[in-house]
Design a protein around this motif. Structure first.
Motif, PDB file in Angstrom:
ATOM      1  N   GLU A   1      -9.348   1.583  -4.302  1.00  0.00           N
ATOM      2  CA  GLU A   1      -8.133   2.376  -4.510  1.00  0.00           C
ATOM      3  C   GLU A   1      -7.537   2.147  -5.899  1.00  0.00           C
ATOM      4  N   TYR A   2      -7.795   0.990  -6.481  1.00  0.00           N
ATOM      5  CA  TYR A   2      -7.213   0.657  -7.782  1.00  0.00           C
ATOM      6  C   TYR A   2      -8.236   0.779  -8.909  1.00  0.00           C
TER       7      TYR A   2
ATOM      8  N   ASN B   1      -9.643  -3.242  -0.292  1.00  0.00           N
ATOM      9  CA  ASN B   1      -9.183  -1.911  -0.725  1.00  0.00           C
ATOM     10  C   ASN B   1      -9.305  -1.745  -2.239  1.00  0.00           C
TER      11      ASN B   1
ATOM     12  N   LYS C   1       0.871   3.762  -3.151  1.00  0.00           N
ATOM     13  CA  LYS C   1       0.410   5.136  -2.954  1.00  0.00           C
ATOM     14  C   LYS C   1       1.467   6.134  -3.429  1.00  0.00           C
TER      15      LYS C   1
ATOM     16  N   HIS D   1       0.830  -1.211   0.000  1.00  0.00           N
ATOM     17  CA  HIS D   1       0.000   0.000   0.000  1.00  0.00           C
ATOM     18  C   HIS D   1       0.863   1.261   0.000  1.00  0.00           C
TER      19      HIS D   1
END
Length: 413
Positions: free
Chosen positions: A218-219, A215, A163, A159
Motif C-alpha cells: 500500500e505504501y 500491508n 487511506k 490505515h
C-alpha cells in the motif's frame, strides 16, 4: 615459551573484545543521555487534567498557553515511542498522548478522518483547508508508536487515516500529491512543493512501510512514484539547489529574485531521501544506484557552497539563501537544518571528517545543557536566540530522529 605467547595472545584478544564492548556500551549511554535530556524538557508541559502535553513552551521549559498542535504533539509521541526501547516507561506516555490525539484532535469529512491542526484555549481550530505538512506529520507519532507496541487496533486506525490522507492529496492525473486540500472541492491547484513530494515519505510512510510488512504494498507504490518525480524534478543542476515549488504538472516554478528562497537544510533533506532508497528492497537496483549517485552529488555540491560561517564547516551554515544569486537571506543557524545535514552525512563514510566537524558544532551549539531541550536558532555570533523551544512544529522530533538514524548507521556520538 610458546605456551606463554599463546596466553599473551589470548589475553590481548580478550582485552580488545572487552574494550570494544565497553566502548559500545558507553556510546549507547551517550545516545540514551541525549534522548532523555531532550524529552525531559517537556515534562513540565504535561497537564494531568486534560491528559496531554501542551505545545507552547518558552526557552526555559515553562508552558505559555494551553494550546496543543497536531504536529508538535505527534512529534512528541514519536520521540516517546522510539525512546521506549531505552526507557520502557515512555511507551505508556506515548500511548496516553496518542489517545488524546485520536479522541480530541480528529475531524471528519466524506473521505474519513483528518487531523485538526490545533486545540486549546477553550477552542478547536478546524479548517476547511488542510495542508500536507500537518496531515502527514499527524501520522508520524502514531506510526512510530505502532512500530514500538504492535497494537493491531492502532494499526487499523492508522490505515483509515492514511487511506483518507492519500485520497485527499493524490493527483490522479499528474501523479504525486497536492500540497493543500479543500474539504469542499478537493486538491488545490498550484500548491505542489518539495514538501508535498518528500513529507509523506519522511514523516510516516517510510517508517510504516518497514513496520507494517503485511500491508507494505500500500505504501511502496506511492514511495516509488514520489521518488521518481523527485529524482527528475527537484534537483536544479544549473543552480545547485533544490527546486521548491512546482506547477500542477511538476514543472519547477522559479520565483522572482525578490521572493525566491531556499534552505540549505532542504538540500540535505533531499539528499537523505535519495540515499535512504538503497535500504528499500522494493526499489530496483538500477534505480537505487542512480538515486544514491545523485544524493551523494547533491551532498558534495552543497558542502562546497558558500554557506558556511567564516568558510568553515566547524561553524555551521546560514539558514536561508537566494538560489539565483547565492545571497545570504538568513544569517541565523537553525537546529533542524543541522539535524538534516548530520543525517545526510551519516550515510557517506567518505565524508566522515565533515560529519565530525558538524557534529561537534551541533552538540556544542544547539543542545542546551543548562536549560534543557534544543535551541531553535543561534545568531551570526553564535549566541542563542531566546525564543520558544516548544511551538507549532517544534518538540523533540528532529533531534531524536537524527539520533535514531545516526545510531542505525553505527555512528559514534
Amino acid at each position: 615459551m610458546m605456551l606463554k605467547n599463546k596466553y599473551c595472545l589470548l589475553f590481548l584478544i580478550g582485552f580488545i573484545l572487552f574494550s570494544c564492548a565497553e566502548s559500545k556500551e558507553q556510546n549507547q549511554n551517550r545516545y540514551q543521555s541525549s534522548i532523555k535530556s531532550s524529552i525531559s524538557f517537556f515534562d513540565k508541559a504535561f497537564d494531568a487534567k486534560s491528559g496531554v502535553c501542551f505545545s507552547e513552551l518558552d526557552f526555559y521549559g515553562d508552558t505559555t498557553s494551553s494550546k496543543v498542535y497536531t504536529v508538535a504533539l505527534s512529534r512528541l509521541i514519536y520521540g516517546l515511542a522510539y525512546s521506549s526501547k531505552y526507557f520502557p516507561e515512555n511507551l505508556k506516555r506515548a500511548e496516553h498522548l496518542a489517545r488524546f490525539q485520536l479522541t480530541k484532535m480528529l475531524g471528519e469529512d466524506s473521505l474519513g478522518f483528518y487531523f485538526i491542526p490545533e486545540v486549546g484555549e477553550g477552542k478547536i481550530r478546524r479548517s476547511e483547508r488542510l495542508d500536507i505538512w500537518q496531515q502527514a506529520y499527524g501520522l508520524c507519532g502514531l506510526t512510530e508508536l505502532y512500530r514500538s507496541n504492535s497494537d493491531e487496533q492502532l494499526l487499523t486506525q492508522i490505515h483509515h487515516l492514511s487511506k483518507a490522507f492519500v485520497e485527499r492529496f493524490k493527483d490522479e492525473e499528474n501523479g504525486g500529491f497536492y500540497g493543500e486540500y479543500a474539504c469542499n472541492s478537493g486538491g488545490i491547484a498550484g500548491t505542489k512543493t518539495i514538501q508535498s513530494l518528500m513529507y509523506p515519505i519522511t514523516a510516516y510512510m517510510a517508517n510504516l512501510c518497514l513496520a507494517d510488512d503485511k500491508n507494505r504494498s500500500e505504501y511502496e507504490e506511492i514511495i516509488k512514484e514520489h521518488l521518481s518525480i523527485a529524482y527528475s524534478k527537484v534537483w536544479n543542476d544549473s543552480l545547485g539547489w533544490v527546486n521548491t515549488k512546482f506547477d500542477d504538472r511538476w514543472n519547477p516554478i522559479i520565483e522572482s529574485k525578490e521572493k525566491v528562497w531556499v534552505s540549505p537544510g532542504h538540500n540535505f533533506q533531499f539528499a537523505t531521501l535519495l540515499l535512504r532508497s538503497a535500504e528499500w528492497p522494493f526499489i530496483s537496483n538500477k534505480k537505487q544506484e542512480k538515486y544514491v549517485k545523485l544524493g551523494k552529488r547533491i551532498l558534495k555540491e552543497t558542502l562546497k557552497k558558500d554557506i558556511w560561517i567564516d568558510e568553515s564547516i566547524a561553524n555551521g551554515f546560514y539558514g536561508g539563501i537566494n538560489p539565483l544569486t547565492n545571497e545570504v537571506l538568513d544569517k541565523n543557524r537553525s537546529w533542524w537544518q543541522h539535524c538534516e545535514a548530520l543525517i545526510a552525512l551519516s550515510f557517506c563514510p567518505e565524508l566522515t571528517d565533515e560529519f565530525e566537524l558538524l557534529k561537534k558544532f551541533y552538540f556544542d551549539s544547539f543542545v542546551d545543557a543548562k536549560n534543557g531541550g534544543e535551541i531553535a536558532n543561534i545568531d551570526i555570533n553564535g549566541k542563542p536566540i531566546i525564543e520558544a523551544k516548544g511551538q507549532k512544529g517544534k518538540s523533540i522530533y528532529h533531534h531524536i530522529e537524527m539520533l535514531r538514524i545516526l545510531n542505525e548507521n553505527k555512528i559514534r556520538l
